[in-house]
Motif scaffolding. Structure first.
Motif, mmCIF file in Angstrom:
data_model
loop_
_atom_site.group_PDB
_atom_site.id
_atom_site.type_symbol
_atom_site.label_atom_id
_atom_site.label_comp_id
_atom_site.label_asym_id
_atom_site.label_seq_id
_atom_site.Cartn_x
_atom_site.Cartn_y
_atom_site.Cartn_z
ATOM 1 N N GLY A 14 -40.799 -3.139 -80.944
ATOM 2 C CA GLY A 14 -40.480 -4.192 -81.902
ATOM 3 C C GLY A 14 -41.211 -5.496 -81.662
ATOM 4 O O GLY A 14 -41.779 -6.079 -82.582
ATOM 5 N N PHE A 15 -41.231 -5.973 -80.422
ATOM 6 C CA PHE A 15 -41.840 -7.261 -80.115
ATOM 7 C C PHE A 15 -43.328 -7.255 -80.434
ATOM 8 O O PHE A 15 -43.821 -8.113 -81.172
ATOM 9 C CB PHE A 15 -41.609 -7.601 -78.645
ATOM 10 N N LEU A 16 -44.050 -6.291 -79.886
ATOM 11 C CA LEU A 16 -45.498 -6.230 -80.102
ATOM 12 C C LEU A 16 -45.849 -5.951 -81.563
ATOM 13 O O LEU A 16 -46.861 -6.437 -82.069
ATOM 14 C CB LEU A 16 -46.116 -5.162 -79.201
ATOM 15 N N VAL A 41 -45.495 -23.774 -87.853
ATOM 16 C CA VAL A 41 -44.038 -23.932 -88.045
ATOM 17 C C VAL A 41 -43.612 -23.321 -89.373
ATOM 18 O O VAL A 41 -42.575 -22.649 -89.463
ATOM 19 C CB VAL A 41 -43.653 -25.422 -87.987
ATOM 20 N N THR A 42 -44.413 -23.545 -90.421
ATOM 21 C CA THR A 42 -44.106 -22.982 -91.742
ATOM 22 C C THR A 42 -44.075 -21.460 -91.700
ATOM 23 O O THR A 42 -43.208 -20.821 -92.309
ATOM 24 C CB THR A 42 -45.140 -23.450 -92.774
ATOM 25 N N ALA A 43 -45.028 -20.865 -90.976
ATOM 26 C CA ALA A 43 -45.083 -19.404 -90.862
ATOM 27 C C ALA A 43 -43.848 -18.867 -90.149
ATOM 28 O O ALA A 43 -43.286 -17.838 -90.542
ATOM 29 C CB ALA A 43 -46.351 -18.994 -90.116
ATOM 30 N N VAL A 44 -43.409 -19.560 -89.115
ATOM 31 C CA VAL A 44 -42.223 -19.125 -88.369
ATOM 32 C C VAL A 44 -40.969 -19.253 -89.242
ATOM 33 O O VAL A 44 -40.144 -18.327 -89.314
ATOM 34 C CB VAL A 44 -42.054 -19.946 -87.074
ATOM 35 N N VAL A 45 -40.836 -20.389 -89.926
ATOM 36 C CA VAL A 45 -39.680 -20.595 -90.806
ATOM 37 C C VAL A 45 -39.685 -19.564 -91.925
ATOM 38 O O VAL A 45 -38.643 -18.986 -92.266
ATOM 39 C CB VAL A 45 -39.694 -22.021 -91.393
ATOM 40 N N GLY A 46 -40.857 -19.319 -92.519
ATOM 41 C CA GLY A 46 -40.960 -18.330 -93.588
ATOM 42 C C GLY A 46 -40.534 -16.957 -93.131
ATOM 43 O O GLY A 46 -39.792 -16.252 -93.826
ATOM 44 N N ASN A 47 -40.981 -16.546 -91.945
ATOM 45 C CA ASN A 47 -40.592 -15.244 -91.431
ATOM 46 C C ASN A 47 -39.109 -15.167 -91.099
ATOM 47 O O ASN A 47 -38.487 -14.111 -91.238
ATOM 48 C CB ASN A 47 -41.414 -14.899 -90.185
ATOM 49 N N GLN A 48 -38.538 -16.273 -90.666
ATOM 50 C CA GLN A 48 -37.096 -16.295 -90.408
ATOM 51 C C GLN A 48 -36.319 -16.074 -91.701
ATOM 52 O O GLN A 48 -35.319 -15.344 -91.724
ATOM 53 C CB GLN A 48 -36.693 -17.627 -89.771
ATOM 54 N N ILE A 49 -36.783 -16.687 -92.779
ATOM 55 C CA ILE A 49 -36.130 -16.484 -94.070
ATOM 56 C C ILE A 49 -36.260 -15.032 -94.503
ATOM 57 O O ILE A 49 -35.292 -14.402 -94.946
ATOM 58 C CB ILE A 49 -36.728 -17.423 -95.134
ATOM 59 N N MET A 65 -33.082 -5.653 -86.095
ATOM 60 C CA MET A 65 -33.734 -6.105 -84.868
ATOM 61 C C MET A 65 -33.026 -7.349 -84.346
ATOM 62 O O MET A 65 -32.588 -8.212 -85.116
ATOM 63 C CB MET A 65 -35.207 -6.406 -85.144
ATOM 64 N N ASN A 66 -32.901 -7.454 -83.045
ATOM 65 C CA ASN A 66 -32.247 -8.604 -82.424
ATOM 66 C C ASN A 66 -32.907 -9.904 -82.893
ATOM 67 O O ASN A 66 -34.132 -10.044 -82.823
ATOM 68 C CB ASN A 66 -32.331 -8.493 -80.906
ATOM 69 N N SER A 67 -32.101 -10.850 -83.385
ATOM 70 C CA SER A 67 -32.635 -12.068 -83.993
ATOM 71 C C SER A 67 -33.407 -12.933 -83.002
ATOM 72 O O SER A 67 -34.436 -13.515 -83.350
ATOM 73 C CB SER A 67 -31.508 -12.890 -84.622
ATOM 74 N N ARG A 68 -32.936 -13.013 -81.764
ATOM 75 C CA ARG A 68 -33.630 -13.823 -80.761
ATOM 76 C C ARG A 68 -34.983 -13.195 -80.414
ATOM 77 O O ARG A 68 -35.985 -13.889 -80.277
ATOM 78 C CB ARG A 68 -32.769 -13.960 -79.502
ATOM 79 N N ARG A 69 -34.989 -11.875 -80.272
ATOM 80 C CA ARG A 69 -36.232 -11.171 -79.976
ATOM 81 C C ARG A 69 -37.224 -11.338 -81.122
ATOM 82 O O ARG A 69 -38.420 -11.522 -80.906
ATOM 83 C CB ARG A 69 -35.936 -9.691 -79.739
ATOM 84 N N PHE A 70 -36.727 -11.257 -82.346
ATOM 85 C CA PHE A 70 -37.606 -11.439 -83.504
ATOM 86 C C PHE A 70 -38.174 -12.848 -83.530
ATOM 87 O O PHE A 70 -39.368 -13.037 -83.806
ATOM 88 C CB PHE A 70 -36.842 -11.171 -84.804
ATOM 89 N N MET A 71 -37.344 -13.848 -83.242
ATOM 90 C CA MET A 71 -37.797 -15.236 -83.240
ATOM 91 C C MET A 71 -38.921 -15.445 -82.228
ATOM 92 O O MET A 71 -39.946 -16.078 -82.524
ATOM 93 C CB MET A 71 -36.618 -16.155 -82.902
ATOM 94 N N LEU A 72 -38.771 -14.895 -81.033
ATOM 95 C CA LEU A 72 -39.807 -15.031 -80.006
ATOM 96 C C LEU A 72 -41.092 -14.327 -80.431
ATOM 97 O O LEU A 72 -42.193 -14.861 -80.258
ATOM 98 C CB LEU A 72 -39.302 -14.448 -78.685
ATOM 99 N N ALA A 73 -40.946 -13.129 -81.019
ATOM 100 C CA ALA A 73 -42.119 -12.356 -81.419
ATOM 101 C C ALA A 73 -42.868 -13.021 -82.556
ATOM 102 O O ALA A 73 -44.109 -13.120 -82.533
ATOM 103 C CB ALA A 73 -41.696 -10.941 -81.816
ATOM 104 N N THR A 74 -42.146 -13.481 -83.574
ATOM 105 C CA THR A 74 -42.814 -14.078 -84.728
ATOM 106 C C THR A 74 -43.442 -15.421 -84.371
ATOM 107 O O THR A 74 -44.479 -15.797 -84.921
ATOM 108 C CB THR A 74 -41.829 -14.228 -85.907
ATOM 109 N N THR A 75 -42.845 -16.131 -83.414
ATOM 110 C CA THR A 75 -43.441 -17.388 -82.948
ATOM 111 C C THR A 75 -44.723 -17.124 -82.177
ATOM 112 O O THR A 75 -45.735 -17.811 -82.373
ATOM 113 C CB THR A 75 -42.446 -18.161 -82.067
#
Length: 223
Positions: free
Chosen positions: A120-122, A75-83, A146-156
């Motif tokens: 982008g996703f891969l 979760v921390t990694a995902v939040v960090g990447n979102q920031i 990059m599309n924010s939703r696509r980035f969120m799915l990829a980074t997760t």
């Protein structure tokens, strides 16, 4: 775990052998967040830290904590990447590209944007396993729009493949370390070498890049 403790003491890492689970949590979550959210995290070798955390928790027989830490660090990694993504989106490339930089330059950012447009996703998923790129990818993705939703799915997806794998492999491999002395030595020394050399080299490269002036063209490119 006596073999692991002895080896850790021999290489000056006895604090790892006696570190309590709480300290492991604090160090791991702090480093993961910095590496994923801030450009200063470029020189933090998160891979070896996650693996070592699993080994330390195994010494305390903290299996539940190993799984819990995997989830928390994920979760921390995902939040960090979102920031990092939103920092890149708001600032463009003004604080990334450096004039004459070998890594942080406008040419590489233009290539990254083109790459993200195609894969982008891969690219974001794979970036979790590549030091430096792991930190830069969110900033570049945000700057590239990059599309924010696509980035969120990829980074997760990338975080799911990255964090639990390293922590749990370290945890469940700890028993094997005690039964095979030579493997214990190789892995401990290998982790130390990766951590020290990777941090030193990354810090040197970071300082070299940051000493260069900001690429003025990057501001125009981000507007």
């Amino acid at each position: 775990m006596n073999a692991v403790n002895a080896e850790a003491t021999a290489v000056g890492l006895d604090w790892l052998a006696t570190a309590g689970p709480l300290l492991v949590w604090v160090v791991v979550l702090s480093f993961v967040f910095i590496e994923c959210a801030l450009i200063v995290g470029l020189f933090l070798p998160g891979d070896s830290l996650l693996f070592a955390a699993g080994v330390v928790l195994a010494q305390h027989g903290a299996e539940i904590q190993a799984w819990a830490l995997s989830l928390a660090a994920l979760v921390t990694a995902v939040v960090g990447n979102q920031i990092g993504y939103y920092v890149g989106r708001q600032t463009g490339t003004r604080f990334i590209a450096r004039r004459g930089g070998r890594v942080l330059n406008q040419h590489n950012l233009d290539r990254a944007k083109a790459f993200l447009d195609r894969r982008g996703f891969l690219a974001i998923v794979a970036a979790r396993w590549i030091p430096w790129v792991r930190t830069l990818a969110p900033l570049v993705a945000g700057a590239a729009g990059m599309n924010s939703r696509r980035f969120m799915l990829a980074t997760t997806a990338g975080a799911i493949l990255w964090v639990p794998t390293l922590v749990l492999v370290g945890f469940y491999a700890a028993g094997l370390l005690a039964s095979i002395p030579w493997l214990n030595t190789v892995l401990v020394w290998g982790s130390v070498a990766f951590f020290v050399i990777g941090t030193a080299y990354g810090a040197w490269r970071y300082r070299q890049e940051m000493r260069k002036p900001v690429e003025e063209r990057s501001e125009a490119a981000s507007t």
